[in-house]
Design a protein around this motif. Sequence first.
Motif, PDB file in Angstrom:
ATOM      1  N   GLN A 158       0.824  -1.209   0.000  1.00  0.00           N
ATOM      2  CA  GLN A 158       0.000   0.000   0.000  1.00  0.00           C
ATOM      3  C   GLN A 158       0.864   1.267   0.000  1.00  0.00           C
ATOM      4  O   GLN A 158       0.644   2.199   0.778  1.00  0.00           O
ATOM      5  CB  GLN A 158      -0.939  -0.001   1.218  1.00  0.00           C
ATOM      6  N   ARG A 200      -4.583  -2.935  -5.849  1.00  0.00           N
ATOM      7  CA  ARG A 200      -5.390  -4.073  -6.289  1.00  0.00           C
ATOM      8  C   ARG A 200      -6.301  -3.711  -7.459  1.00  0.00           C
ATOM      9  O   ARG A 200      -6.686  -4.584  -8.249  1.00  0.00           O
ATOM     10  CB  ARG A 200      -6.214  -4.599  -5.113  1.00  0.00           C
ATOM     11  N   LEU A 215     -11.604   5.632  -6.167  1.00  0.00           N
ATOM     12  CA  LEU A 215     -10.681   4.850  -5.348  1.00  0.00           C
ATOM     13  C   LEU A 215     -10.204   5.632  -4.132  1.00  0.00           C
ATOM     14  O   LEU A 215      -9.903   6.822  -4.211  1.00  0.00           O
ATOM     15  CB  LEU A 215      -9.458   4.435  -6.182  1.00  0.00           C
ATOM     16  N   ASP A 216     -10.127   4.950  -3.011  1.00  0.00           N
ATOM     17  CA  ASP A 216      -9.616   5.531  -1.776  1.00  0.00           C
ATOM     18  C   ASP A 216      -8.801   4.459  -1.043  1.00  0.00           C
ATOM     19  O   ASP A 216      -9.373   3.474  -0.556  1.00  0.00           O
ATOM     20  CB  ASP A 216     -10.759   6.020  -0.889  1.00  0.00           C
ATOM     21  N   SER A 235      -4.866   2.693  -4.955  1.00  0.00           N
ATOM     22  CA  SER A 235      -5.173   1.334  -4.502  1.00  0.00           C
ATOM     23  C   SER A 235      -4.622   0.294  -5.482  1.00  0.00           C
ATOM     24  O   SER A 235      -5.148   0.123  -6.586  1.00  0.00           O
ATOM     25  CB  SER A 235      -6.686   1.162  -4.384  1.00  0.00           C
TER      26      SER A 235
END
Length: 241
Positions: free
Chosen positions: A59, A123, A116-117, A121
Amino acid sequence: MADVIPLHRLAFSLVPVIIVLILMFRWSLGVRQAIMGLSRMILQLLLVGYLLGYVFTAQTPWIVIAILTVMLLAASWIALCSIRQDRARNYPYAVAAVFVGGGITLFFMTQGVLGLDPWFSPRVFIPLAGMTFSGCMNAVSLAAERYYVETERGETHNDARASAMKAAFIPITNMLFAVGIVSIPGMMTGQVLAGVSPLIAARYQVMVMCMMFSSAGLAAALFLWLIGRATSRRDSPSREA
């Protein structure tokens, strides 16, 4: 959650591959190159599986940016395989085309559609970037090849550009007509196999198809515009002389 495929069952996928390799060998169609390609595919997918496993847990935005940079540079170089004689000279144009065409579309989809958050991200961002850059790569490759063929025939820049854009749109246009009738695309297939509702999977696939269409068109158009400007600059001194 989809069942994990055991390795001994995965080996069954090689049976039809071996049949095709035997046919290629019997017909003298360059089986060595096919074996090298298959071996490289397996190795690359195993390596990327291990790499993404680490990235998904890290991450860290800088790792994502580094991976996207490698993908961008590789896609731009591979896109110019069809024009090897001018590959190095056109490489900056291909990088700019894939970066702008893919980047704009990727931003709209990840931030506008998916929200996205965090924004990076891994993935979601990395697989979508792979789809986008590969679509840009194919579009630029087809556009470049057709543009040079047409200009060598003596066509004007505008006519060559029109033919090149038509060629660049052939794969994605065929995909748009075939999706849902002839084929169920990869992302939707993966989600359905993972147990997601087909209706929800269809929404994501609509997003992906819009992403592929727009990124391919933007990348091809920008690449053709850049090489058109470069060609006119190279020709202008000779006209003045």
